[in-house]
Write a protein that holds these residues in place. Structure first.
Motif, PDB file in Angstrom:
ATOM      1  N   LEU A 144       0.822  -1.211   0.000  1.00  0.00           N
ATOM      2  CA  LEU A 144       0.000   0.000   0.000  1.00  0.00           C
ATOM      3  C   LEU A 144       0.855   1.260   0.000  1.00  0.00           C
ATOM      4  O   LEU A 144       0.328   2.356   0.053  1.00  0.00           O
ATOM      5  CB  LEU A 144      -0.927  -0.004   1.224  1.00  0.00           C
ATOM      6  N   GLY A 145       2.164   1.105  -0.075  1.00  0.00           N
ATOM      7  CA  GLY A 145       3.048   2.257  -0.021  1.00  0.00           C
ATOM      8  C   GLY A 145       3.528   2.727  -1.375  1.00  0.00           C
ATOM      9  O   GLY A 145       4.407   3.566  -1.450  1.00  0.00           O
ATOM     10  N   SER A 146       2.959   2.212  -2.465  1.00  0.00           N
ATOM     11  CA  SER A 146       3.487   2.495  -3.796  1.00  0.00           C
ATOM     12  C   SER A 146       3.266   3.937  -4.252  1.00  0.00           C
ATOM     13  O   SER A 146       4.219   4.667  -4.461  1.00  0.00           O
ATOM     14  CB  SER A 146       2.888   1.518  -4.810  1.00  0.00           C
TER      15      SER A 146
ATOM     16  N   GLU B 258      -0.819  -1.921  10.973  1.00  0.00           N
ATOM     17  CA  GLU B 258       0.179  -1.554   9.974  1.00  0.00           C
ATOM     18  C   GLU B 258      -0.493  -1.123   8.663  1.00  0.00           C
ATOM     19  O   GLU B 258      -0.108  -0.106   8.055  1.00  0.00           O
ATOM     20  CB  GLU B 258       1.138  -2.721   9.712  1.00  0.00           C
ATOM     21  N   ALA B 259      -1.520  -1.861   8.240  1.00  0.00           N
ATOM     22  CA  ALA B 259      -2.266  -1.485   7.028  1.00  0.00           C
ATOM     23  C   ALA B 259      -2.935  -0.130   7.226  1.00  0.00           C
ATOM     24  O   ALA B 259      -2.929   0.717   6.330  1.00  0.00           O
ATOM     25  CB  ALA B 259      -3.289  -2.553   6.678  1.00  0.00           C
TER      26      ALA B 259
ATOM     27  N   LEU C 174      -2.280   3.212   4.887  1.00  0.00           N
ATOM     28  CA  LEU C 174      -3.365   3.923   4.201  1.00  0.00           C
ATOM     29  C   LEU C 174      -3.461   5.371   4.668  1.00  0.00           C
ATOM     30  O   LEU C 174      -3.661   6.279   3.851  1.00  0.00           O
ATOM     31  CB  LEU C 174      -4.695   3.201   4.414  1.00  0.00           C
ATOM     32  N   SER C 175      -3.322   5.585   5.957  1.00  0.00           N
ATOM     33  CA  SER C 175      -3.359   6.959   6.474  1.00  0.00           C
ATOM     34  C   SER C 175      -2.213   7.788   5.877  1.00  0.00           C
ATOM     35  O   SER C 175      -2.410   8.948   5.500  1.00  0.00           O
ATOM     36  CB  SER C 175      -3.264   6.959   7.999  1.00  0.00           C
TER      37      SER C 175
END
Length: 191
Positions: free
Chosen positions: A117-119, A136-137, A141-142
């Motif tokens: 999710l860090g792309s 962690e997810a 996202l935040s």
């Protein structure tokens, strides 16, 4: 006819939205409609390519919201070309409308590997079944939402009838936002 409460929650422009409710309470429908309105209201009118993520704990949990968006966008004649809707794995569609400068890519993502999710930073994030996301997810996202001041929609339930992992952060964050919302937050409780 539309219930006034549905209109109120779907027209929110809050940057962090909590949609809380029970099983089959209308969370997916509301979350997808909030996303669609933001796409039509903001992204289609802004030049360039924009990104929307529909994130589930795994890919299958993001399908319902994605399918709502696909169905409504098709009726509005906004789908450009083909939408990729395989039986499993990620799904993708490109939205746009003649005469408007914006193009919107809608992709499903899985929170099972939070580092994925860090792309890139999306313009809108719809987090389906957010109670099943790890801390962690949530943090990834935040962080992604902050970069572009993206709207982040947390949709989920506190119920756990199916025995799936449920993370305490979601219930705590939702209850805090319900008691003391910040100016950037909106909280809606569905049946």
């Amino acid at each position: 006819k539309v219930w006034p409460e549905f209109t109120r929650r779907c027209s929110t422009m809050a940057k962090e939205v909590f949609l809380l409710g029970g099983w089959r309470g209308g969370k997916s429908n509301s979350a997808a409609f909030i996303t669609l309105l933001a796409v039509v209201r903001e992204l289609i009118h802004s030049p360039g390519q924009h990104l929307v993520w529909v994130v589930g704990p795994e890919y299958p949990q993001a399908r319902e919201e994605f399918n709502y968006l696909l169905r409504w966008s098709t009726k509005l004649m906004m789908v450009l070309g083909e939408a990729s809707v395989p039986q499993q794995g990620p799904m993708r569609m490109v939205l746009g409308q003649a005469g408007f400068p914006g193009q919107v890519v809608v992709e499903t993502k899985s929170a099972s590997d939070p580092t994925s999710l860090g792309s890139v930073a999306p313009n809108i994030i719809l987090a389906a079944e957010a109670g099943q996301f790890s801390e962690e997810a949530r943090d990834w996202l935040s962080g992604r939402a902050l970069e572009k001041n993206a709207q982040l929609i947390w949709s989920g339930t506190f119920e756990n009838d199916e025995g799936k992992p449920q993370y305490q952060w979601f219930e705590e964050a939702a209850k805090l936002a319900l008691r003391q919302p910040t100016p950037r937050q909106a909280v809606f409780q569905l049946p």
